[in-house]
Every structure is written in structure tokens, then in C-alpha cells.
Scaffold this motif. Structure first.
Motif, PDB file in Angstrom:
ATOM      1  N   GLY A 210     -10.393  -5.616  -1.614  1.00 54.01           N
ATOM      2  CA  GLY A 210      -9.865  -5.051  -2.852  1.00 54.01           C
ATOM      3  C   GLY A 210      -9.562  -3.567  -2.784  1.00 54.01           C
ATOM      4  O   GLY A 210      -9.172  -2.955  -3.782  1.00 54.01           O
ATOM      5  N   LYS A 211      -9.718  -2.972  -1.614  1.00 54.39           N
ATOM      6  CA  LYS A 211      -9.465  -1.542  -1.468  1.00 54.39           C
ATOM      7  C   LYS A 211      -8.412  -1.297  -0.388  1.00 54.39           C
ATOM      8  O   LYS A 211      -8.101  -2.182   0.413  1.00 54.39           O
ATOM      9  N   GLY A 212      -7.886  -0.101  -0.378  1.00 49.15           N
ATOM     10  CA  GLY A 212      -6.955   0.266   0.672  1.00 49.15           C
ATOM     11  C   GLY A 212      -7.686   0.705   1.918  1.00 49.15           C
ATOM     12  O   GLY A 212      -8.898   0.948   1.897  1.00 49.15           O
ATOM     13  N   PRO A 213      -6.977   0.803   3.048  1.00 50.50           N
ATOM     14  CA  PRO A 213      -7.608   1.289   4.279  1.00 50.50           C
ATOM     15  C   PRO A 213      -8.198   2.684   4.090  1.00 50.50           C
ATOM     16  O   PRO A 213      -7.589   3.537   3.450  1.00 50.50           O
TER      17      PRO A 213
ATOM     18  N   PHE B  59       0.838  -1.199   0.000  1.00 51.34           N
ATOM     19  CA  PHE B  59       0.000   0.000   0.000  1.00 51.34           C
ATOM     20  C   PHE B  59       0.869   1.244   0.000  1.00 51.34           C
ATOM     21  O   PHE B  59       1.915   1.296   0.639  1.00 51.34           O
TER      22      PHE B  59
ATOM     23  N   PHE C 130      -4.992   6.262   1.588  1.00 44.40           N
ATOM     24  CA  PHE C 130      -4.367   5.058   1.048  1.00 44.40           C
ATOM     25  C   PHE C 130      -4.825   4.762  -0.372  1.00 44.40           C
ATOM     26  O   PHE C 130      -5.981   4.975  -0.733  1.00 44.40           O
ATOM     27  N   GLY C 131      -3.898   4.219  -1.143  1.00 43.20           N
ATOM     28  CA  GLY C 131      -4.244   3.691  -2.443  1.00 43.20           C
ATOM     29  C   GLY C 131      -4.830   2.298  -2.308  1.00 43.20           C
ATOM     30  O   GLY C 131      -4.866   1.732  -1.217  1.00 43.20           O
ATOM     31  N   PRO C 132      -5.260   1.725  -3.429  1.00 43.85           N
ATOM     32  CA  PRO C 132      -5.903   0.401  -3.386  1.00 43.85           C
ATOM     33  C   PRO C 132      -4.931  -0.751  -3.186  1.00 43.85           C
ATOM     34  O   PRO C 132      -5.349  -1.867  -2.909  1.00 43.85           O
TER      35      PRO C 132
ATOM     36  N   VAL D  56     -12.991  -5.084   7.241  1.00 43.48           N
ATOM     37  CA  VAL D  56     -11.967  -5.289   8.264  1.00 43.48           C
ATOM     38  C   VAL D  56     -11.643  -3.930   8.860  1.00 43.48           C
ATOM     39  O   VAL D  56     -11.437  -2.958   8.123  1.00 43.48           O
TER      40      VAL D  56
ATOM     41  N   GLN E  77     -11.248  -1.297   5.993  1.00 42.34           N
ATOM     42  CA  GLN E  77     -10.756  -1.804   4.726  1.00 42.34           C
ATOM     43  C   GLN E  77     -11.742  -2.787   4.132  1.00 42.34           C
ATOM     44  O   GLN E  77     -12.028  -3.834   4.747  1.00 42.34           O
TER      45      GLN E  77
END
Lengths: 117, 115
Positions: free
Chosen positions: B41-44, A91, A108-110, B87, B38
Motif C-alpha cells: 500500500g505504499k510507494g518504494p 507512481f 515516491f508517492g503512495p 518487497v 516497498q
């Protein structure tokens, strides 16, 4: 406003190969962070750039990892040569400024999912 | 998925119930404590933060409580909705020195909301 973007979204490579991950932070954000989540573990800090300078690289696991942020815009994280234990999700996050009595949210990015076979 | 093998704590609730997610931290020198969500498939994604000199902060449907005596942080979600399933990670931010801004994450809790 565009968020943090990362490329590629997935990468599958063989042990010993080289991979370069890219992160484009939110425009104007001086702070750029790399984190990774290895399977079975929590998200861990790798390093922190302030503009083009490395502020803190205490989380970099070893010298197979090289991060750069030329010009203080996008950043790359290169793993050379990749090992099996490098598999995980990487990340990138960016934030505006630190200090000033605010937490200065990190966006944050993915993430990039790296699989080393 | 990326949670496989992690054996994260899990919390299952019914839609409309209140949820409480707990976290223990270790670094007394942190200046902010933060909750992230989260989704797969994604960021926090930032939810709410609390400064270390506070013990409670409220947001929209969320409340964070900080107990510095026992180094405990909690996130309360009111009227939990299926879209809250994710999460949840707590994180502490380093207060100074070269590590200023660095986030240290907890292991995460899987929240599942049943309709």
C-alpha cells in the motif's frame, strides 16, 4: 516536510472512459517522474519533467496517455480512452536536482491503483 | 495484492538472521545503483545507493555490494527484523542524455521475516 502525494488512491473505471491522476511533488523539487507497475511486470518509467518541461517521455506507452505539469508544480496524467491493459499502480516521484555527484534520491508517492473494467 | 501474478523471487528468514537479496542489472552506463523497499500500500522507499565507481557501501544495518564485472548488485541486511518484511527492488539510474535520472527497476524480491 510533506512527502509526495497522489490522488486518487484508487480509481475504478470502465474501458473507454477517461481518468486523470494527480501528483503533488515535494515542494521545491524540480524533477518529477511518473512510473507504473502493471500486474505481472516490474515498475517501469513513463516520463520525467524538469520543472514544467518534459525532459524524457520515452516510456509513455502510446498517445492515449497525456502528462502535464503546468507551472512546474503538480502534475497530472490523463488516460483517454482507458484500455484494460492500463490497469496497474501509477507512481509519482520527485527529486531535487540532478548531478552534483549525488544520486539525488527520488521520493515516491503512495501510488494510484487504476482498475479498468 | 499488487504482487499477485508477479511470481517474484522470495526469501524467508528468521528474525535476527542476516538477509542477502540479489539483483542483476543490464545497463553499464548507469551512474548509480539504488535499493528500494516497498511495503504493502505504499510507494518504494529509498534504502541505500551506491555510485558506479564504488564496490561497497554501508549504511545502518544495510550493505550494498556492486560487482561490475558480472553486473551484479546485492543488498545485505544485518539482524533482520519483522519490520523489514517487504518487497525489495534494485534500480539503476541512467547516467546522461535526455534519460538522465530515469530509474530502471528490477523485478523485486519478497522478503518475509518470521519472528
Amino acid at each position: 516536510e510533506a512527502g509526495v502525494t497522489q490522488f486518487p488512491s484508487h480509481s475504478v473505471i470502465e474501458k473507454g472512459q477517461t481518468v486523470t491522476l494527480r501528483c503533488d511533488p515535494i515542494s521545491g523539487h524540480d524533477n518529477l517522474y511518473w512510473y507504473r507497475r502493471v500486474m505481472g511486470k516490474e515498475i517501469k518509467f513513463l516520463l520525467h519533467f524538469v520543472k514544467e518541461s518534459k525532459q524524457d517521455e520515452s516510456g509513455m506507452p502510446n498517445n492515449r496517455f497525456l502528462a502535464e505539469r503546468t507551472g512546474g508544480t503538480y502534475s497530472t496524467l490523463k488516460v483517454q480512452p482507458a484500455e484494460l491493459e492500463d490497469s496497474g499502480v501509477y507512481f509519482c516521484a520527485s527529486s531535487h536536482q540532478l548531478g552534483g555527484g549525488a544520486s539525488n534520491e527520488q521520493f515516491f508517492g503512495p501510488g494510484t491503483r487504476l482498475t479498468v473494467l | 495484492g499488487e504482487n499477485v501474478g508477479l511470481h517474484l523471487p522470495t526469501l524467508s528468514v528468521q528474525e535476527g538472521d542476516n538477509s542477502i537479496i540479489n539483483c542483476a542489472y543490464s545497463n553499464s552506463a548507469s551512474d548509480y545503483f539504488i535499493w528500494y523497499k516497498q511495503e504493502s500500500g505504499k510507494g518504494p522507499q529509498f534504502i541505500i545507493d551506491i555510485r558506479s565507481n564504488m564496490d561497497k557501501r554501508q549504511g545502518q544495518r544495510v550493505t550494498v555490494l556492486l560487482n561490475k564485472t558480472v553486473k551484479h548488485l546485492s543488498l545485505q541486511i544485518a539482524a533482520t527484523q519483522p519490520g523489514d518484511s517487504a518487497v525489495y527492488f534494485c534500480a539503476e539510474r541512467s547516467a546522461g542524455g535526455t534519460s538522465y535520472g530515469k530509474l530502471t527497476f528490477g523485478q523485486g524480491t519478497i522478503l518475509t521475516v518470521h519472528p
